[in-house]
Design a protein around this motif. Structure first.
Motif, PDB file in Angstrom:
ATOM      1  N   ARG A 164       2.032  23.102  -8.375  1.00  0.00           N
ATOM      2  CA  ARG A 164       1.536  22.339  -9.532  1.00  0.00           C
ATOM      3  C   ARG A 164       0.761  21.107  -9.069  1.00  0.00           C
ATOM      4  O   ARG A 164      -0.317  20.789  -9.593  1.00  0.00           O
ATOM      5  CB  ARG A 164       2.707  21.924 -10.420  1.00  0.00           C
ATOM      6  CG  ARG A 164       2.251  21.231 -11.693  1.00  0.00           C
ATOM      7  CD  ARG A 164       3.407  20.837 -12.578  1.00  0.00           C
ATOM      8  NE  ARG A 164       4.098  22.037 -13.024  1.00  0.00           N
ATOM      9  CZ  ARG A 164       5.294  22.034 -13.564  1.00  0.00           C
ATOM     10  NH1 ARG A 164       5.958  20.900 -13.708  1.00  0.00           N
ATOM     11  NH2 ARG A 164       5.862  23.149 -13.953  1.00  0.00           N
ATOM     12  N   ALA A 165       1.287  20.392  -8.077  1.00  0.00           N
ATOM     13  CA  ALA A 165       0.621  19.177  -7.590  1.00  0.00           C
ATOM     14  C   ALA A 165      -0.738  19.511  -6.969  1.00  0.00           C
ATOM     15  O   ALA A 165      -1.719  18.796  -7.196  1.00  0.00           O
ATOM     16  CB  ALA A 165       1.508  18.470  -6.565  1.00  0.00           C
ATOM     17  N   ILE A 166      -0.811  20.587  -6.208  1.00  0.00           N
ATOM     18  CA  ILE A 166      -2.082  20.982  -5.590  1.00  0.00           C
ATOM     19  C   ILE A 166      -3.095  21.359  -6.654  1.00  0.00           C
ATOM     20  O   ILE A 166      -4.260  20.938  -6.590  1.00  0.00           O
ATOM     21  CB  ILE A 166      -1.862  22.148  -4.594  1.00  0.00           C
ATOM     22  CG1 ILE A 166      -1.073  21.669  -3.384  1.00  0.00           C
ATOM     23  CG2 ILE A 166      -3.194  22.755  -4.161  1.00  0.00           C
ATOM     24  CD1 ILE A 166      -0.598  22.782  -2.481  1.00  0.00           C
ATOM     25  N   SER A 167      -2.674  22.128  -7.644  1.00  0.00           N
ATOM     26  CA  SER A 167      -3.619  22.549  -8.687  1.00  0.00           C
ATOM     27  C   SER A 167      -4.127  21.356  -9.491  1.00  0.00           C
ATOM     28  O   SER A 167      -5.298  21.308  -9.865  1.00  0.00           O
ATOM     29  CB  SER A 167      -2.995  23.604  -9.592  1.00  0.00           C
ATOM     30  OG  SER A 167      -1.898  23.090 -10.296  1.00  0.00           O
ATOM     31  N   GLU A 168      -3.273  20.357  -9.733  1.00  0.00           N
ATOM     32  CA  GLU A 168      -3.705  19.180 -10.489  1.00  0.00           C
ATOM     33  C   GLU A 168      -4.598  18.270  -9.642  1.00  0.00           C
ATOM     34  O   GLU A 168      -5.632  17.799 -10.104  1.00  0.00           O
ATOM     35  CB  GLU A 168      -2.488  18.399 -10.995  1.00  0.00           C
ATOM     36  CG  GLU A 168      -1.754  19.099 -12.115  1.00  0.00           C
ATOM     37  CD  GLU A 168      -0.472  18.393 -12.517  1.00  0.00           C
ATOM     38  OE1 GLU A 168      -0.163  17.318 -11.945  1.00  0.00           O
ATOM     39  OE2 GLU A 168       0.239  18.914 -13.392  1.00  0.00           O
ATOM     40  N   GLU A 169      -4.201  18.031  -8.397  1.00  0.00           N
ATOM     41  CA  GLU A 169      -4.938  17.117  -7.533  1.00  0.00           C
ATOM     42  C   GLU A 169      -6.323  17.664  -7.176  1.00  0.00           C
ATOM     43  O   GLU A 169      -7.300  16.915  -7.121  1.00  0.00           O
ATOM     44  CB  GLU A 169      -4.139  16.843  -6.257  1.00  0.00           C
ATOM     45  CG  GLU A 169      -4.825  15.937  -5.269  1.00  0.00           C
ATOM     46  CD  GLU A 169      -4.931  14.491  -5.733  1.00  0.00           C
ATOM     47  OE1 GLU A 169      -5.832  13.787  -5.245  1.00  0.00           O
ATOM     48  OE2 GLU A 169      -4.122  14.067  -6.588  1.00  0.00           O
ATOM     49  N   ASP A 180      -7.994  20.026  -8.840  1.00  0.00           N
ATOM     50  CA  ASP A 180      -8.672  20.557 -10.022  1.00  0.00           C
ATOM     51  C   ASP A 180      -8.834  22.079  -9.932  1.00  0.00           C
ATOM     52  O   ASP A 180      -9.943  22.613 -10.025  1.00  0.00           O
ATOM     53  CB  ASP A 180     -10.032  19.874 -10.214  1.00  0.00           C
ATOM     54  CG  ASP A 180     -10.574  20.118 -11.615  1.00  0.00           C
ATOM     55  OD1 ASP A 180      -9.761  20.279 -12.543  1.00  0.00           O
ATOM     56  OD2 ASP A 180     -11.817  20.180 -11.763  1.00  0.00           O
ATOM     57  N   LEU A 181      -7.696  22.764  -9.733  1.00  0.00           N
ATOM     58  CA  LEU A 181      -7.680  24.220  -9.644  1.00  0.00           C
ATOM     59  C   LEU A 181      -6.862  24.790 -10.794  1.00  0.00           C
ATOM     60  O   LEU A 181      -5.928  24.151 -11.283  1.00  0.00           O
ATOM     61  CB  LEU A 181      -7.056  24.669  -8.316  1.00  0.00           C
ATOM     62  CG  LEU A 181      -7.703  24.166  -7.034  1.00  0.00           C
ATOM     63  CD1 LEU A 181      -6.823  24.483  -5.845  1.00  0.00           C
ATOM     64  CD2 LEU A 181      -9.070  24.780  -6.863  1.00  0.00           C
ATOM     65  N   ASP A 182      -7.214  25.984 -11.229  1.00  0.00           N
ATOM     66  CA  ASP A 182      -6.428  26.666 -12.253  1.00  0.00           C
ATOM     67  C   ASP A 182      -5.071  27.020 -11.653  1.00  0.00           C
ATOM     68  O   ASP A 182      -4.987  27.641 -10.584  1.00  0.00           O
ATOM     69  CB  ASP A 182      -7.172  27.920 -12.718  1.00  0.00           C
ATOM     70  CG  ASP A 182      -6.450  28.629 -13.847  1.00  0.00           C
ATOM     71  OD1 ASP A 182      -5.536  28.036 -14.452  1.00  0.00           O
ATOM     72  OD2 ASP A 182      -6.811  29.792 -14.131  1.00  0.00           O
ATOM     73  N   ALA A 183      -3.990  26.637 -12.319  1.00  0.00           N
ATOM     74  CA  ALA A 183      -2.636  26.819 -11.779  1.00  0.00           C
ATOM     75  C   ALA A 183      -2.305  28.285 -11.520  1.00  0.00           C
ATOM     76  O   ALA A 183      -1.506  28.593 -10.636  1.00  0.00           O
ATOM     77  CB  ALA A 183      -1.616  26.211 -12.727  1.00  0.00           C
ATOM     78  N   GLU A 184      -2.921  29.190 -12.257  1.00  0.00           N
ATOM     79  CA  GLU A 184      -2.632  30.607 -12.082  1.00  0.00           C
ATOM     80  C   GLU A 184      -3.323  31.195 -10.854  1.00  0.00           C
ATOM     81  O   GLU A 184      -3.023  32.314 -10.455  1.00  0.00           O
ATOM     82  CB  GLU A 184      -3.040  31.381 -13.330  1.00  0.00           C
ATOM     83  CG  GLU A 184      -2.222  30.999 -14.547  1.00  0.00           C
ATOM     84  CD  GLU A 184      -2.704  31.693 -15.808  1.00  0.00           C
ATOM     85  OE1 GLU A 184      -3.638  32.516 -15.733  1.00  0.00           O
ATOM     86  OE2 GLU A 184      -2.135  31.402 -16.859  1.00  0.00           O
ATOM     87  N   ALA A 213     -10.991  22.290   2.620  1.00  0.00           N
ATOM     88  CA  ALA A 213     -10.689  21.073   3.391  1.00  0.00           C
ATOM     89  C   ALA A 213      -9.927  20.033   2.571  1.00  0.00           C
ATOM     90  O   ALA A 213      -8.923  19.484   3.062  1.00  0.00           O
ATOM     91  CB  ALA A 213     -11.973  20.487   3.971  1.00  0.00           C
ATOM     92  N   PRO A 214     -10.349  19.706   1.316  1.00  0.00           N
ATOM     93  CA  PRO A 214      -9.571  18.720   0.551  1.00  0.00           C
ATOM     94  C   PRO A 214      -8.153  19.197   0.227  1.00  0.00           C
ATOM     95  O   PRO A 214      -7.223  18.381   0.196  1.00  0.00           O
ATOM     96  CB  PRO A 214     -10.380  18.531  -0.735  1.00  0.00           C
ATOM     97  CG  PRO A 214     -11.733  19.047  -0.453  1.00  0.00           C
ATOM     98  CD  PRO A 214     -11.589  20.062   0.632  1.00  0.00           C
ATOM     99  N   ILE A 215      -8.003  20.482   0.027  1.00  0.00           N
ATOM    100  CA  ILE A 215      -6.661  21.030  -0.253  1.00  0.00           C
ATOM    101  C   ILE A 215      -5.774  20.840   0.974  1.00  0.00           C
ATOM    102  O   ILE A 215      -4.647  20.354   0.874  1.00  0.00           O
ATOM    103  CB  ILE A 215      -6.758  22.520  -0.635  1.00  0.00           C
ATOM    104  CG1 ILE A 215      -7.602  22.697  -1.899  1.00  0.00           C
ATOM    105  CG2 ILE A 215      -5.373  23.133  -0.815  1.00  0.00           C
ATOM    106  CD1 ILE A 215      -7.969  24.132  -2.216  1.00  0.00           C
ATOM    107  N   LYS A 216      -6.314  21.196   2.128  1.00  0.00           N
ATOM    108  CA  LYS A 216      -5.573  21.076   3.379  1.00  0.00           C
ATOM    109  C   LYS A 216      -5.231  19.615   3.662  1.00  0.00           C
ATOM    110  O   LYS A 216      -4.086  19.293   4.015  1.00  0.00           O
ATOM    111  CB  LYS A 216      -6.426  21.662   4.500  1.00  0.00           C
ATOM    112  CG  LYS A 216      -5.722  21.915   5.771  1.00  0.00           C
ATOM    113  CD  LYS A 216      -6.660  22.635   6.737  1.00  0.00           C
ATOM    114  CE  LYS A 216      -5.983  22.955   8.013  1.00  0.00           C
ATOM    115  NZ  LYS A 216      -6.855  23.672   8.933  1.00  0.00           N
TER     116      LYS A 216
END
Length: 158
Positions: free
Chosen positions: A94-99, A101-105, A138-141
């Motif tokens: 949830r934190a990764i998808s919010e930070e 800006d990714l669809d949680a699914e 890269a930003p996700i990592k």
């Protein structure tokens, strides 16, 4: 004790099956007597070894409360660890998808845990699918590394 309970259950099932398969349709008194004696033998089967142990001066070992309490504590700790891991992965996703800006699914995480006393993540793999595969990994990592201070990899799932 489990084997004893299973043998009683099996003997009862065999007795019921014999009663159902009897040719007269009803259960005769001789058949009832035979099945009752069969069940009585199954119930009393541990008695000879118990008497032999008592004659030798040995008492049967029953687990004491401390052993049982330790077993229950271990089972509780394991259940809590598994629940904590599941909750951690859910909240991380949830934190990764919010930070980022990714669809949680379209975001899924797997975590490799460190062995030891504390429950700490050693490596996180973020798996992207759907429209999220076009995002820069890269930003996700960087976000996961800064958040958890552990290794991170981003993978794409078709």
């Amino acid at each position: 004790m489990e084997g004893y309970s299973l043998s009683i259950l099996a003997a009862s099932a065999v007795g019921a099956l014999i009663g159902l398969l009897s040719p007269s349709g009803g259960v005769s008194k001789y058949l009832r007597l035979t099945v009752s004696l069969f069940l009585l033998c199954a119930l009393l089967s541990p008695l000879p070894s118990l008497l032999k142990d008592l004659a030798n001066g040995e008492l049967p070992h029953l687990p004491d409360r401390e052993e049982q309490a330790e077993d229950y504590r271990d089972a509780l700790d394991q259940a809590l660890n598994e629940a904590s891991k599941d909750y951690f992965v859910t909240m991380l996703t949830r934190a990764i998808s919010e930070e980022c800006d990714l669809d949680a699914e379209t975001v899924r995480c797997t975590v490799l845990w460190q062995e030891g006393e504390k429950l700490l993540p050693r490596r996180v793999t973020v798996i992207l699918s759907g429209g999220s595969i076009w995002k820069d990994p890269a930003p996700i990592k960087d976000y996961v590394i800064s958040l958890l201070d552990c290794e991170c990899a981003v993978a794409i799932e078709p």
